[in-house]
Design an enzyme around this catalytic site. Structure first.
Site, PDB file in Angstrom:
ATOM      1  N   GLU A 286      15.133  31.601 -13.790  1.00 46.80           N
ATOM      2  CA  GLU A 286      14.205  32.267 -14.206  1.00 46.80           C
ATOM      3  C   GLU A 286      13.045  32.624 -13.169  1.00 46.80           C
ATOM      4  OE1 GLU A 286      13.002  31.964 -17.456  1.00 46.80           O
ATOM      5  OE2 GLU A 286      14.687  30.577 -18.610  1.00 46.80           O
TER       6      GLU A 286
ATOM      7  N   HIS B  42      11.610  29.931  -6.466  1.00 47.20           N
ATOM      8  CA  HIS B  42      10.626  29.445  -5.923  1.00 47.20           C
ATOM      9  C   HIS B  42       9.924  30.525  -5.287  1.00 47.20           C
ATOM     10  CE1 HIS B  42       7.875  25.989  -5.300  1.00 47.20           C
ATOM     11  NE2 HIS B  42       7.911  26.175  -3.982  1.00 47.20           N
TER      12      HIS B  42
ATOM     13  N   GLY C 226      18.095   1.370  -2.661  1.00 48.39           N
ATOM     14  CA  GLY C 226      19.672   1.755  -3.099  1.00 48.39           C
ATOM     15  C   GLY C 226      19.803   2.061  -4.699  1.00 48.39           C
TER      16      GLY C 226
ATOM     17  N   GLN D 179       0.696  -1.195   0.029  1.00 48.01           N
ATOM     18  CA  GLN D 179       0.134  -0.063  -0.033  1.00 48.01           C
ATOM     19  C   GLN D 179       0.781   1.276   0.211  1.00 48.01           C
ATOM     20  OE1 GLN D 179      -2.712  -0.267   3.134  1.00 48.01           O
ATOM     21  NE2 GLN D 179      -4.135  -1.735   2.095  1.00 48.01           N
TER      22      GLN D 179
HETATM   23  P1  TGC Z   1       8.329  45.800 -11.288  1.00 49.54           P
HETATM   24  O1  TGC Z   1       8.486  46.912 -10.695  1.00 49.54           O
HETATM   25  O2  TGC Z   1       7.236  44.809 -10.884  1.00 49.54           O
HETATM   26  O3  TGC Z   1       8.160  46.041 -12.957  1.00 49.54           O
HETATM   27  C1  TGC Z   1       9.377  46.870 -13.641  1.00 49.54           C
HETATM   28  C2  TGC Z   1       8.572  46.863 -15.009  1.00 49.54           C
HETATM   29  O4  TGC Z   1       8.404  45.697 -15.681  1.00 49.54           O
HETATM   30  C3  TGC Z   1       6.990  45.596 -16.189  1.00 49.54           C
HETATM   31  N1  TGC Z   1       6.828  44.012 -15.712  1.00 49.54           N
HETATM   32  C4  TGC Z   1       6.580  43.054 -16.609  1.00 49.54           C
HETATM   33  N2  TGC Z   1       6.469  43.292 -18.150  1.00 49.54           N
HETATM   34  C5  TGC Z   1       6.546  42.421 -18.824  1.00 49.54           C
HETATM   35  N3  TGC Z   1       6.365  41.114 -18.338  1.00 49.54           N
HETATM   36  C6  TGC Z   1       6.369  40.753 -17.266  1.00 49.54           C
HETATM   37  N4  TGC Z   1       6.341  39.830 -16.724  1.00 49.54           N
HETATM   38  C7  TGC Z   1       6.564  41.915 -16.273  1.00 49.54           C
HETATM   39  N5  TGC Z   1       6.705  42.038 -14.675  1.00 49.54           N
HETATM   40  C8  TGC Z   1       6.814  43.236 -14.729  1.00 49.54           C
HETATM   41  C9  TGC Z   1       6.268  46.275 -14.957  1.00 49.54           C
HETATM   42  O5  TGC Z   1       5.196  46.814 -15.561  1.00 49.54           O
HETATM   43  C10 TGC Z   1       7.143  47.558 -14.970  1.00 49.54           C
HETATM   44  O6  TGC Z   1       7.024  48.233 -16.183  1.00 49.54           O
HETATM   45  P2  TGC Z   1       7.669  49.855 -16.400  1.00 49.54           P
HETATM   46  O7  TGC Z   1       6.925  50.236 -17.687  1.00 49.54           O
HETATM   47  O8  TGC Z   1       6.634  50.266 -15.313  1.00 49.54           O
HETATM   48  O9  TGC Z   1       8.854  50.061 -16.159  1.00 49.54           O
HETATM   49  O10 TGC Z   1       9.741  45.219 -11.317  1.00 49.54           O
HETATM   50  P3  TGC Z   1      10.686  44.732  -9.679  1.00 49.54           P
HETATM   51  O11 TGC Z   1      11.918  45.526 -10.084  1.00 49.54           O
HETATM   52  O12 TGC Z   1       9.820  44.981  -8.619  1.00 49.54           O
HETATM   53  O13 TGC Z   1      10.855  43.362  -9.957  1.00 49.54           O
HETATM   54  C11 TGC Z   1       9.733  42.353  -9.850  1.00 49.54           C
HETATM   55  C12 TGC Z   1      10.438  41.051  -9.929  1.00 49.54           C
HETATM   56  C13 TGC Z   1      11.036  40.486  -8.480  1.00 49.54           C
HETATM   57  C14 TGC Z   1       9.161  40.073 -10.002  1.00 49.54           C
HETATM   58  C15 TGC Z   1      11.156  40.657 -11.025  1.00 49.54           C
HETATM   59  O14 TGC Z   1      12.321  41.577 -11.159  1.00 49.54           O
HETATM   60  C16 TGC Z   1      11.773  39.241 -11.427  1.00 49.54           C
HETATM   61  O15 TGC Z   1      10.978  38.583 -11.638  1.00 49.54           O
HETATM   62  N6  TGC Z   1      12.780  38.652 -10.659  1.00 49.54           N
HETATM   63  C17 TGC Z   1      13.131  37.585 -10.993  1.00 49.54           C
HETATM   64  C18 TGC Z   1      14.638  37.740 -11.637  1.00 49.54           C
HETATM   65  C19 TGC Z   1      14.653  36.455 -12.879  1.00 49.54           C
HETATM   66  O16 TGC Z   1      13.667  35.577 -13.072  1.00 49.54           O
HETATM   67  N7  TGC Z   1      15.815  36.258 -13.452  1.00 49.54           N
HETATM   68  C20 TGC Z   1      15.922  35.351 -14.550  1.00 49.54           C
HETATM   69  C21 TGC Z   1      17.128  35.360 -15.235  1.00 49.54           C
HETATM   70  S1  TGC Z   1      17.256  34.673 -16.599  1.00 49.54           S
HETATM   71  C22 TGC Z   1      17.444  32.967 -16.520  1.00 49.54           C
HETATM   72  O17 TGC Z   1      17.470  32.852 -15.329  1.00 49.54           O
HETATM   73  C23 TGC Z   1      17.575  32.216 -17.570  1.00 49.54           C
HETATM   74  S2  TGC Z   1      17.768  30.530 -17.114  1.00 49.54           S
HETATM   75  C24 TGC Z   1      17.534  29.809 -18.347  1.00 49.54           C
HETATM   76  C25 TGC Z   1      17.470  28.180 -18.526  1.00 49.54           C
HETATM   77  O18 TGC Z   1      18.724  27.975 -18.593  1.00 49.54           O
HETATM   78  O19 TGC Z   1      16.602  27.820 -18.759  1.00 49.54           O
HETATM   79  P1  FAD Z   2      19.408  35.693  -4.977  1.00 51.39           P
HETATM   80  O1  FAD Z   2      18.837  36.661  -5.632  1.00 51.39           O
HETATM   81  O2  FAD Z   2      20.585  36.174  -4.092  1.00 51.39           O
HETATM   82  O3  FAD Z   2      18.300  34.862  -3.981  1.00 51.39           O
HETATM   83  C1  FAD Z   2      18.947  34.015  -2.682  1.00 51.39           C
HETATM   84  C2  FAD Z   2      17.590  33.909  -2.090  1.00 51.39           C
HETATM   85  O4  FAD Z   2      17.230  34.656  -1.381  1.00 51.39           O
HETATM   86  C3  FAD Z   2      16.731  32.898  -2.834  1.00 51.39           C
HETATM   87  O5  FAD Z   2      16.196  31.854  -1.891  1.00 51.39           O
HETATM   88  C4  FAD Z   2      15.612  33.857  -3.124  1.00 51.39           C
HETATM   89  O6  FAD Z   2      14.275  33.447  -3.324  1.00 51.39           O
HETATM   90  C5  FAD Z   2      15.561  34.940  -1.873  1.00 51.39           C
HETATM   91  N1  FAD Z   2      15.227  36.220  -1.821  1.00 51.39           N
HETATM   92  C6  FAD Z   2      15.754  37.052  -2.889  1.00 51.39           C
HETATM   93  N2  FAD Z   2      14.855  38.290  -2.860  1.00 51.39           N
HETATM   94  C7  FAD Z   2      13.989  38.048  -2.149  1.00 51.39           C
HETATM   95  C8  FAD Z   2      12.705  38.982  -1.351  1.00 51.39           C
HETATM   96  N3  FAD Z   2      12.386  39.939  -1.928  1.00 51.39           N
HETATM   97  N4  FAD Z   2      11.752  38.263  -0.691  1.00 51.39           N
HETATM   98  C9  FAD Z   2      12.324  36.760  -0.219  1.00 51.39           C
HETATM   99  N5  FAD Z   2      13.131  36.085  -0.547  1.00 51.39           N
HETATM  100  C10 FAD Z   2      14.050  36.613  -1.451  1.00 51.39           C
HETATM  101  N6  FAD Z   2      20.556  34.118 -15.475  1.00 51.39           N
HETATM  102  C11 FAD Z   2      20.568  34.900 -16.599  1.00 51.39           C
HETATM  103  O7  FAD Z   2      20.382  36.076 -16.734  1.00 51.39           O
HETATM  104  N7  FAD Z   2      20.702  34.016 -17.724  1.00 51.39           N
HETATM  105  C12 FAD Z   2      20.855  32.567 -17.707  1.00 51.39           C
HETATM  106  O8  FAD Z   2      20.876  32.192 -18.765  1.00 51.39           O
HETATM  107  C13 FAD Z   2      20.897  31.981 -16.547  1.00 51.39           C
HETATM  108  N8  FAD Z   2      21.071  30.714 -16.439  1.00 51.39           N
HETATM  109  C14 FAD Z   2      21.227  30.089 -15.297  1.00 51.39           C
HETATM  110  C15 FAD Z   2      21.817  28.948 -15.142  1.00 51.39           C
HETATM  111  C16 FAD Z   2      21.752  27.998 -13.872  1.00 51.39           C
HETATM  112  C17 FAD Z   2      22.205  26.910 -13.800  1.00 51.39           C
HETATM  113  C18 FAD Z   2      21.723  29.055 -12.576  1.00 51.39           C
HETATM  114  C19 FAD Z   2      21.737  28.411 -11.399  1.00 51.39           C
HETATM  115  C20 FAD Z   2      21.159  30.245 -12.923  1.00 51.39           C
HETATM  116  C21 FAD Z   2      21.003  30.633 -14.019  1.00 51.39           C
HETATM  117  N9  FAD Z   2      20.717  32.192 -14.249  1.00 51.39           N
HETATM  118  C22 FAD Z   2      20.689  32.694 -15.435  1.00 51.39           C
HETATM  119  C23 FAD Z   2      20.566  32.863 -12.705  1.00 51.39           C
HETATM  120  C24 FAD Z   2      19.128  32.921 -12.329  1.00 51.39           C
HETATM  121  O9  FAD Z   2      18.231  33.464 -12.823  1.00 51.39           O
HETATM  122  C25 FAD Z   2      19.577  33.313 -10.690  1.00 51.39           C
HETATM  123  O10 FAD Z   2      20.444  32.423 -10.177  1.00 51.39           O
HETATM  124  C26 FAD Z   2      18.068  33.554  -9.799  1.00 51.39           C
HETATM  125  O11 FAD Z   2      17.103  34.570 -10.624  1.00 51.39           O
HETATM  126  C27 FAD Z   2      18.307  33.988  -8.544  1.00 51.39           C
HETATM  127  O12 FAD Z   2      19.208  34.748  -8.468  1.00 51.39           O
HETATM  128  P2  FAD Z   2      20.684  34.566  -7.273  1.00 51.39           P
HETATM  129  O13 FAD Z   2      21.077  33.236  -7.778  1.00 51.39           O
HETATM  130  O14 FAD Z   2      21.379  35.931  -7.343  1.00 51.39           O
HETATM  131  O15 FAD Z   2      19.871  34.445  -5.857  1.00 51.39           O
END
Ligand code: TGC
Ligand code: FAD
Length: 406
Positions: free
Chosen positions: A385, A388, A362, A301
């Protein structure tokens, strides 16, 4: 899209897949023939080309670069881009999602390569680029002749990209780029990088940086325990001269990169289902074969509880991503809906992988099975991206109207 299966084979494999790949609520009935053809072609490719080599690549920390043009031939790069720039394009978001599901069932690192190229490099050039930029880069990215990367994250700015320090200084006929990007998928092998940096007014712009530009380097990040078959690195800019025609003219501000992330995060929600399906399938087969106390462990189960809960969560995740795909096709999907799907589906994939590993006892920790590799990969998928918790805060903002990031 390369058609690798005959119609008869598709029907046959679809039937087998009811067993191998859970479709408990008949989601196949919601798909078109073209969707099923695409899904099965990618599934077939993964079985033949990725599964046999991936454990070895992950163990040896090797990116199978030779697969990049093969992904191009299969039509995995930028499938939603118009056929004007991508001969394999013109497909919908369900097709894209199914491709990501099947690739990630093979390995999250392979899906990373594909989703960065399609959603984070081709998408911004297609959506915000000039006609010249589209013609110059998109066909080569679609075929896999070029590999691209996306530079948003910096050493001091991950979750909060708006704090970025990379600068574009206006020198009249060109910009000068200084700064560094960190954790960049594909960077050490990339031909071009779409990079986000602030101009003199502090406004974020997107620029296309080409390998070979003076002052531009892409050091590799070594010793990852996760995504070991994917290559990750930095982008370093020391007075890099950027011609003004390399700026993406159609967007400024954080909405540029965040828009791209909406597309990539959607694809990841499907990819996570692929991982969960592979773990569930492996655990189910093992439980039926492995005998303890004189009977298959599938007859206990506690094992059935694990399998039943896995199937339940996979089914819920499939419905979420399918519906989100329909909303994306209609141009109605919101960022918060994408966050719910990415966050939920990765969580259920991590839980499924952990439970599946336990069912294998294992054997679950060995390379003979894919589960430990998936578990390690998911530690990156739950972080990049948007972490969580960042996705939870995006949902919290949507629900309450109150921003809790700062
Ligand atoms: P916030 O003030 O909320 O917004 C700033 C401006 O952006 C607009 N906006 C959006 N526009 C289009 N699509 C969306 N999803 C949007 N979300 C917000 C918003 O309207 C505003 O526009 P404007 O015209 O007023 O300037 O921005 P914030 O600075 O408070 O940040 C919000 C937050 C924390 C949610 C955002 O910065 C965020 O998503 N942080 C997470 C960072 C992240 O996801 N990084 C990813 C890096 S790339 C990557 O990880 C690739 S891995 C790829 C792989 O290997 O598969
Ligand atoms: P931090 O931002 O330093 O976060 C650390 C911890 O603090 C996390 O648990 C987070 O949830 C928490 N935290 C942060 N802010 C807050 C808040 N306001 N409230 C509560 N908790 C918070 N980036 C690119 O641009 N291009 C890529 O191609 C790309 N590829 C990647 C590939 C890999 C294998 C990895 C591991 C990362 C990649 N990234 C890329 C970066 C990725 O997007 C970042 O690692 C991610 O956005 C988190 O940023 P950080 O690692 O600096 O963590």
């Amino acid at each position: 899209m390369t058609q690798t299966l005959t119609e008869a084979e598709i029907k046959k494999s679809t039937k087998q897949d009811l067993f191998e790949s859970p479709d408990f609520y008949g989601i196949d009935d919601l798909l078109t023939e073209e969707h099923i053809l695409i899904r099965n072609s990618v599934r077939d490719f993964v079985k033949k080309e990725i599964s046999p080599i991936i454990e070895d690549c992950a163990e040896r920390n090797i990116f199978p670069e030779y697969l990049v043009p093969e992904f191009g031939k299969l039509g995995l790069f930028g499938p939603t881009v118009s056929t004007d720039y991508n001969p394999n394009g013109g497909l919908d978001y369900i097709s894209y999602g199914l491709m990501m599901q099947e690739i990630e069932r093979g390995d999250s690192g392979m899906r990373s390569t594909v989703s960065v190229q399609g959603s984070l490099v081709m998408f911004p050039i297609y959506t915000f680029g000039s006609e010249e930029q589209k013609k110059k880069y998109l066909p080569k990215l679609a075929s896999g002749e070029y590999l691209g990367c996306f530079g948003l994250t910096e050493p001091n700015h991950g979750s909060n990209p708006s704090g970025m320090e990379s600068r574009l200084e206006d020198k009249g006929d060109h910009y000068v780029l200084n700064g560094a990007k960190m954790w960049i998928t594909n960077s050490p092998k990339a031909d071009i990088a779409v990079v986000w940096a602030k101009n003199d007014e502090g406004r974020i712009l997107g620029v296309i940086v080409e390998r070979g530009m003076e002052g531009f380097s892409t050091p590799t990040i070594h010793d990852k325990w996760s995504l070991r078959a994917s290559v990750t690195g930095e982008l370093v800019f020391n007075d890099v001269k950027i011609p003004k025609e390399n700026v993406l003219p159609g967007v400024s501000g954080l909405k540029g990169p965040l828009n791209c992330l909406d597309s990539a995060r959607y694809g990841i929600s499907w990819g996570a289902i692929g991982v969960a399906m592979d773990c569930y399938d492996t655990a189910r087969r093992y439980a039926l074969e492995r005998k303890q106390f004189g009977k298959p462990i599938a007859g206990f189960q506690l094992i059935q509880k694990k399998l039943a809960e896995m199937l339940t969560e996979i089914t819920k995740a499939q419905l979420v991503s399918w519906r989100l795909g329909v909303l994306k096709n209609e141009g109605k999907a919101t960022t918060a809906q994408v966050s719910l799907a990415k966050r939920n589906n990765i969580e259920i994939a991590m839980h499924t992988a952990r439970e599946a590993r336990q069912i294998l006892g294992g054997m679950g920790i060995t390379q003979e099975y894919s589960i430990m590799r998936h578990m390690m990969n998911l530690e990156s998928v739950v972080t990049y991206e948007g972490t969580h918790d960042i996705h939870l805060l995006i949902l919290g903002h949507e629900i309450t109207g109150i921003q809790a990031f700062r």
